[in-house]
Design an enzyme around this catalytic site. Structure first.
Site, PDB file in Angstrom:
ATOM      1  N   ALA A  30       0.871  -1.177   0.000  1.00 40.14           N
ATOM      2  CA  ALA A  30       0.000   0.000   0.000  1.00 40.14           C
ATOM      3  C   ALA A  30       0.907   1.225   0.000  1.00 40.14           C
ATOM      4  CB  ALA A  30      -0.873  -0.017   1.246  1.00 40.14           C
ATOM      5  N   GLY A  90       0.817  -4.976   1.133  1.00 39.80           N
ATOM      6  CA  GLY A  90      -0.414  -5.050   0.354  1.00 39.80           C
ATOM      7  C   GLY A  90      -0.200  -5.655  -1.019  1.00 39.80           C
ATOM      8  N   GLU A 108       5.150  -5.184   7.302  1.00 40.55           N
ATOM      9  CA  GLU A 108       4.454  -4.151   8.070  1.00 40.55           C
ATOM     10  C   GLU A 108       5.019  -3.978   9.474  1.00 40.55           C
ATOM     11  OE1 GLU A 108       2.992  -6.438   6.184  1.00 40.55           O
ATOM     12  OE2 GLU A 108       1.382  -5.522   4.992  1.00 40.55           O
TER      13      GLU A 108
HETATM   14  N1  DAK Z   1       4.674   3.224  -0.733  1.00 40.33           N
HETATM   15  C1  DAK Z   1       5.048   4.390  -1.295  1.00 40.33           C
HETATM   16  N2  DAK Z   1       6.195   4.526  -2.010  1.00 40.33           N
HETATM   17  C2  DAK Z   1       6.971   3.445  -2.142  1.00 40.33           C
HETATM   18  C3  DAK Z   1       6.633   2.193  -1.580  1.00 40.33           C
HETATM   19  C4  DAK Z   1       5.414   2.103  -0.847  1.00 40.33           C
HETATM   20  N3  DAK Z   1       4.955   0.957  -0.312  1.00 40.33           N
HETATM   21  N4  DAK Z   1       7.620   1.319  -1.882  1.00 40.33           N
HETATM   22  C5  DAK Z   1       8.526   1.998  -2.604  1.00 40.33           C
HETATM   23  N5  DAK Z   1       8.132   3.266  -2.773  1.00 40.33           N
HETATM   24  C6  DAK Z   1       8.829   4.326  -3.493  1.00 40.33           C
HETATM   25  C7  DAK Z   1      10.037   4.822  -2.729  1.00 40.33           C
HETATM   26  O1  DAK Z   1       9.644   5.770  -1.759  1.00 40.33           O
HETATM   27  C8  DAK Z   1      10.861   5.415  -3.834  1.00 40.33           C
HETATM   28  O2  DAK Z   1      10.311   6.676  -4.163  1.00 40.33           O
HETATM   29  P1  DAK Z   1      11.260   7.985  -4.310  1.00 40.33           P
HETATM   30  O3  DAK Z   1      12.002   8.077  -3.037  1.00 40.33           O
HETATM   31  O4  DAK Z   1      12.149   7.643  -5.481  1.00 40.33           O
HETATM   32  O5  DAK Z   1      10.294   9.093  -4.566  1.00 40.33           O
HETATM   33  C9  DAK Z   1      10.596   4.482  -5.020  1.00 40.33           C
HETATM   34  O6  DAK Z   1       9.387   3.799  -4.699  1.00 40.33           O
HETATM   35  C10 DAK Z   1      11.678   3.444  -5.201  1.00 40.33           C
HETATM   36  O7  DAK Z   1      11.875   2.794  -3.952  1.00 40.33           O
HETATM   37  P2  DAK Z   1      13.343   2.590  -3.319  1.00 40.33           P
HETATM   38  O8  DAK Z   1      14.252   3.716  -3.690  1.00 40.33           O
HETATM   39  O9  DAK Z   1      13.140   2.317  -1.869  1.00 40.33           O
HETATM   40  O10 DAK Z   1      13.802   1.270  -4.092  1.00 40.33           O
HETATM   41  P3  DAK Z   1      14.778   0.119  -3.578  1.00 40.33           P
HETATM   42  O11 DAK Z   1      15.013  -0.758  -4.757  1.00 40.33           O
HETATM   43  O12 DAK Z   1      15.958   0.683  -2.851  1.00 40.33           O
HETATM   44  O13 DAK Z   1      13.926  -0.677  -2.475  1.00 40.33           O
HETATM   45  C11 DAK Z   1      11.913  -1.807  -1.631  1.00 40.33           C
HETATM   46  C12 DAK Z   1      12.769  -1.400  -2.882  1.00 40.33           C
HETATM   47  C13 DAK Z   1      10.618  -2.418  -2.155  1.00 40.33           C
HETATM   48  C14 DAK Z   1      12.671  -2.844  -0.820  1.00 40.33           C
HETATM   49  C15 DAK Z   1      11.646  -0.539  -0.770  1.00 40.33           C
HETATM   50  O14 DAK Z   1      11.109   0.498  -1.613  1.00 40.33           O
HETATM   51  C16 DAK Z   1      10.689  -0.790   0.337  1.00 40.33           C
HETATM   52  O15 DAK Z   1      11.038  -1.340   1.391  1.00 40.33           O
HETATM   53  N6  DAK Z   1       9.418  -0.362   0.148  1.00 40.33           N
HETATM   54  C17 DAK Z   1       8.390  -0.447   1.171  1.00 40.33           C
HETATM   55  C18 DAK Z   1       7.872  -1.874   1.272  1.00 40.33           C
HETATM   56  C19 DAK Z   1       6.819  -1.993   2.372  1.00 40.33           C
HETATM   57  O16 DAK Z   1       7.099  -1.724   3.566  1.00 40.33           O
HETATM   58  N7  DAK Z   1       5.603  -2.385   2.010  1.00 40.33           N
HETATM   59  C20 DAK Z   1       4.503  -2.548   2.942  1.00 40.33           C
HETATM   60  C21 DAK Z   1       3.709  -1.254   3.042  1.00 40.33           C
HETATM   61  S1  DAK Z   1       2.383  -1.370   4.263  1.00 40.33           S
HETATM   62  C22 DAK Z   1      -5.331  -2.546   4.270  1.00 40.33           C
HETATM   63  C23 DAK Z   1      -4.887  -3.004   3.070  1.00 40.33           C
HETATM   64  C24 DAK Z   1      -3.540  -3.048   2.819  1.00 40.33           C
HETATM   65  C25 DAK Z   1      -2.621  -2.596   3.728  1.00 40.33           C
HETATM   66  C26 DAK Z   1      -3.061  -2.127   4.943  1.00 40.33           C
HETATM   67  C27 DAK Z   1      -4.403  -2.103   5.217  1.00 40.33           C
HETATM   68  N8  DAK Z   1      -6.705  -2.509   4.569  1.00 40.33           N
HETATM   69  C28 DAK Z   1      -7.689  -3.029   3.547  1.00 40.33           C
HETATM   70  C29 DAK Z   1      -7.244  -2.062   5.814  1.00 40.33           C
HETATM   71  C30 DAK Z   1      -1.203  -2.667   3.346  1.00 40.33           C
HETATM   72  C31 DAK Z   1      -0.188  -2.128   4.031  1.00 40.33           C
HETATM   73  C32 DAK Z   1       1.144  -2.113   3.394  1.00 40.33           C
HETATM   74  O17 DAK Z   1       1.332  -2.582   2.293  1.00 40.33           O
END
Ligand code: DAK
Length: 292
Positions: A98, A141, A164
């Site tokens: 997400a 997500g 998360e």
């Molecule tokens: N959200 C927003 N931007 C993101 C992102 C994300 N989840 N993942 C990556 N980006 C963006 C980065 O901020 C970066 O943007 P700029 O800084 O260039 O503007 C760009 O994508 C490239 O990312 P990186 O520079 O970080 O790229 P790397 O190759 O170094 O790293 C990575 C890739 C995937 C390992 C890293 O980006 C990362 O750790 N991303 C976050 C992964 C994460 O924590 N995902 C879980 C998010 S929480 C619900 C439904 C769903 C949910 C909750 C409730 N309900 C129905 C109630 C879901 C929650 C989640 O998914």
């Protein structure tokens, strides 16, 4: 009325986002030519393809993206020419979760009162099969969205996980439930409590993915499209019934599940396509389905 759905108003950026957000708004159906976050096509007979397309954010699942995704899913669901749907991303990411920048400033009341990202559950109402073709990151997500699909294909190097816990929260779109159902309690608990990742190769080994492919998104997508075309070549009546009974196994005990399956099996004797399929077999001919 079906073209109207409730959706959350997205925020532009984390740093500038106001504290009072989001609120519920109604939105109109979107024409496929005006999608900004997805691509839509029909690459094979009977197959609808949706490609998540926010490359700069690794296909982070923002509210506007979900508006478009649900709109495209609904159109394929209603299109009588379509028998199966494929959902994919890019080599680098299926979806990195997400959109964290959109979620970060929310308060409890924002999320609870406005039922934050409730539209995620639309996928679960589809009767046509959806195949996920996953390459690169499928995190949070993104992993949950892939697991919501009926069949999950991935590359061997795909990167699954529920990170998360590292953000001070927990999975919110069924990750704890579907990952546990697929991997068993101990493995799912380990992944969710540590935020560690699972490769596509391991995902196949542990039963999260039906198949892991060598290569990148092209290879896994080719595999998914081939399977989707095969499914689309069968009677829609039987395909919808088959998806329904498999899904029932997730909710019912074995005895009730088998009884449920038998009832649906019996009901298919009332379809034209059951007669056509069995007659064609006996006559050594190709079945020409009527979808009825
Ligand atoms: N959200 C927003 N931007 C993101 C992102 C994300 N989840 N993942 C990556 N980006 C963006 C980065 O901020 C970066 O943007 P700029 O800084 O260039 O503007 C760009 O994508 C490239 O990312 P990186 O520079 O970080 O790229 P790397 O190759 O170094 O790293 C990575 C890739 C995937 C390992 C890293 O980006 C990362 O750790 N991303 C976050 C992964 C994460 O924590 N995902 C879980 C998010 S929480 C619900 C439904 C769903 C949910 C909750 C409730 N309900 C129905 C109630 C879901 C929650 C989640 O998914």
């Amino acid at each position: 009325m079906s073209s109207l759905r409730l959706m959350l108003r997205p925020v532009a950026a984390f740093s500038s986002a106001p504290r009072t957000l989001p609120r519920l708004v109604r939105f109109q159906t979107t024409s496929s030519s005006s999608y900004e976050n997805i691509l839509v096509s029909t690459p094979k007979p009977g197959v609808g393809l949706i490609t998540l397309n926010r490359p700069k954010a690794l296909n982070a699942l923002s509210s506007p993206l979900f508006v478009e995704l649900n709109d495209a899913l609904r159109k394929f669901e209603e299109d009588t020419e379509i028998g199966a749907i494929v959902l994919t991303g890019s080599d680098r990411a299926f979806a990195a979760g997400a959109d964290i920048k959109e979620m970060a400033p929310l308060t409890f009341s924002d999320a609870y009162v406005n039922n934050f990202i409730a539209p995620w559950s639309y996928m679960m109402t589809l009767r046509k099969p959806v195949i996920a073709a996953v390459s690169g990151h499928a995190l949070g997500g993104g992993c949950e969205l892939a697991m919501m699909c009926d069949v999950l294909y991935c590359t061997k190097t795909a990167n699954f996980g529920q990170p998360e816990i590292k953000l001070g929260t927990i999975p919110g779109a069924g990750g704890s439930q579907r990952m546990t159902a697929a991997l068993g309690k101990s493995k799912a608990m380990e992944l969710i409590l540590t935020g560690n990742n699972l490769s596509g190769e391991e995902a196949e080994k542990h039963g999260l993915a039906a198949k892991a492919f060598d290569g990148g998104n092209k290879e896994v997508l080719d595999g998914a499209l081939e399977t989707a075309a095969k499914i689309a070549s069968y009677s829609r009546v039987a395909v919808i019934a088959a998806k329904e009974v498999v899904n029932k196994s997730q909710d019912l005990g074995i005895r009730e599940g088998v009884e449920y399956e038998r009832r649906i099996f019996h009901s298919l004797f009332g379809s034209q396509d059951q007669k056509i399929g069995m007659k064609a077999f006996a006559e050594k001919k190709k079945a020409e389905w009527t979808q009825s």
